[in-house]
Design an enzyme around this catalytic site. Sequence first.
Site, mmCIF file in Angstrom:
data_model
loop_
_atom_site.group_PDB
_atom_site.id
_atom_site.type_symbol
_atom_site.label_atom_id
_atom_site.label_comp_id
_atom_site.label_asym_id
_atom_site.label_seq_id
_atom_site.Cartn_x
_atom_site.Cartn_y
_atom_site.Cartn_z
ATOM 1 N N HIS A 106 0.815 -1.216 0.000
ATOM 2 C CA HIS A 106 0.000 0.000 0.000
ATOM 3 C C HIS A 106 0.851 1.270 0.000
ATOM 4 O O HIS A 106 0.358 2.342 -0.330
ATOM 5 C CB HIS A 106 -0.977 0.003 1.188
ATOM 6 C CG HIS A 106 -0.376 0.332 2.514
ATOM 7 N ND1 HIS A 106 -0.015 -0.635 3.439
ATOM 8 C CD2 HIS A 106 -0.078 1.514 3.093
ATOM 9 C CE1 HIS A 106 0.458 -0.055 4.517
ATOM 10 N NE2 HIS A 106 0.440 1.247 4.328
ATOM 11 N N ASP A 136 0.223 -7.574 1.400
ATOM 12 C CA ASP A 136 0.662 -6.189 1.553
ATOM 13 C C ASP A 136 2.186 -6.088 1.568
ATOM 14 O O ASP A 136 2.771 -5.386 2.391
ATOM 15 C CB ASP A 136 0.073 -5.563 2.825
ATOM 16 C CG ASP A 136 0.139 -4.036 2.809
ATOM 17 O OD1 ASP A 136 0.304 -3.459 1.714
ATOM 18 O OD2 ASP A 136 0.044 -3.412 3.893
ATOM 19 N N GLY A 207 3.280 6.285 8.187
ATOM 20 C CA GLY A 207 4.677 6.564 7.861
ATOM 21 C C GLY A 207 5.589 5.455 8.338
ATOM 22 O O GLY A 207 6.671 5.239 7.798
ATOM 23 N N ASN A 208 5.176 4.724 9.383
ATOM 24 C CA ASN A 208 5.895 3.523 9.817
ATOM 25 C C ASN A 208 5.648 2.353 8.874
ATOM 26 O O ASN A 208 6.367 1.348 8.920
ATOM 27 C CB ASN A 208 5.458 3.085 11.220
ATOM 28 C CG ASN A 208 6.182 3.822 12.327
ATOM 29 O OD1 ASN A 208 5.585 4.573 13.096
ATOM 30 N ND2 ASN A 208 7.489 3.605 12.416
ATOM 31 N N SER A 209 4.621 2.463 8.034
ATOM 32 C CA SER A 209 4.267 1.363 7.127
ATOM 33 C C SER A 209 5.475 0.910 6.318
ATOM 34 O O SER A 209 6.154 1.716 5.684
ATOM 35 C CB SER A 209 3.175 1.817 6.152
ATOM 36 O OG SER A 209 1.959 1.976 6.808
ATOM 37 N N ILE A 268 -14.897 -20.996 5.360
ATOM 38 C CA ILE A 268 -14.856 -21.506 6.731
ATOM 39 C C ILE A 268 -15.254 -20.421 7.714
ATOM 40 O O ILE A 268 -15.297 -19.226 7.381
ATOM 41 C CB ILE A 268 -13.454 -22.026 7.088
ATOM 42 C CG1 ILE A 268 -12.398 -20.930 6.830
ATOM 43 C CG2 ILE A 268 -13.116 -23.295 6.330
ATOM 44 C CD1 ILE A 268 -11.000 -21.291 7.247
#
Length: 465
Positions: A106, A136, A207-209, A268
């Site tokens: 992302h 991701d 921003g830590n992503s 499930i």
Amino acid sequence: MLNKVIGCFVLFVLFNQHSLAQLPDFTGMVKENGAAVVNISTTQKIPVESDDSAQQQLPEGIPPEMEELFKHFFNGPGGGYMPRETKSLGSGFIISHDGYVLTNHHVVKDATEIVVKLSDRRELLAKLIGSDARTDVALLKVEATDLPVVNIGSPDQLQVGEWVLAIGSPFGFEQSVTAGIVSAKGRSLPGGNYVPFIQTDVAINPGNSGGPLFNMDGKVVGINSQIYSRTGGFMGLSFAIPINVVMNVVEQIKSTGKVSRGWLGVQIQDVTRELAESFGMKRPQGALVSKIIPGSPAEKSDLQIGDIITEFNGQQIETSGELPPMVGMSPIDGKATLKVIRQGETKTIVVKVGLLPEVDEKLPEPKVESKPTNRLGITVIDLTSAQRESLQVIKNGVLVQEVGKGPAKDAGIQPGDVILRIQNNSIRNVSDFERIIKSLPAGKSVAVLIQRQGNPGFLALKIDK
């Protein structure tokens, strides 16, 4: 009296020295690994709301370049859209001396330009080698040599309560260091069925992503990816993608340019206490099969709707969220051994793992006419051929038209649901439905299989009298 005071003071000092000695020192870890953590800025053409309603809901003081990354965490409302060019920031880390960099999908999604900023202030244009939305994860490449790299660790060895550390660029503040503990492992999040997330209380913000999560040995055990927040800021719930899942994606991207996953072809759900009772289980556990996809590996095996999968290739399944990552990382065309509970008996089933296909779009739900049926406080009707096609119901089932006060409403049954099965009895038509509900026992939970908007699921229903 004075001696007592002095004695207490000495004990207080000794206690605090002992407590301080137990706290970890992260300084060496930061010095060793900080240079391998990078800042990532992207230029994107993205859809932006034409009105300012979503902007008004974002917390104040957000830098313009952080707005889009913030929305990934904040999930702002939709609206009218128009494209515009914007910049966003994230984090990443270097995994090879010749310039391979990891970050989140992302962070670089729809980017027209990606710039990797090193700790020595160099800025390098990056090429997107490949990315995977389901996990991701994105793999980048910059043209450089002799770059500092991180060491890859094993998230399997992580213990709940263990200290972990994150380095990244929250809100654009580069090389920010935060620490906390592992709160839980194997978390399943909406939209993250193939990732057993590591939950921590490390302060993670937009921003830590894409930044690394380190264990106390200074090795990367995860990529910081998501937070749970009602304000958009950190609230003590952060989620990281385990690095073994990440490296599996990396190897596939490098070798084939895409990511393939194993697939059984079942839907499930968790086994609740009430459902466990209805299936005669001593406690809730496993993944309850609510649907078998036509033409899937599961359909070609002995697996049945209502089976409860408790083991996959020898690995125990406590909750349904544990199964998809195991299946997803299984070799395509390889054989998997499942242990299931079926009507109180344990069975072993072998399934040939298939390739996970693309997700099909759901069909709209049609309007229907009602026919009274009052036993459970609901009215149901037989399905026409057109309704079956629209609702993706191949055979059996009755359509719920109205739900009044009664056991069905208490169980969560809604208008538009298709009732496929009650306990171990398939519902072919309204006559079947009326006959079966007349014989239901009072005061005991009964498993009801419904299908709602194309998705099947079991509900526990109890008739008081």
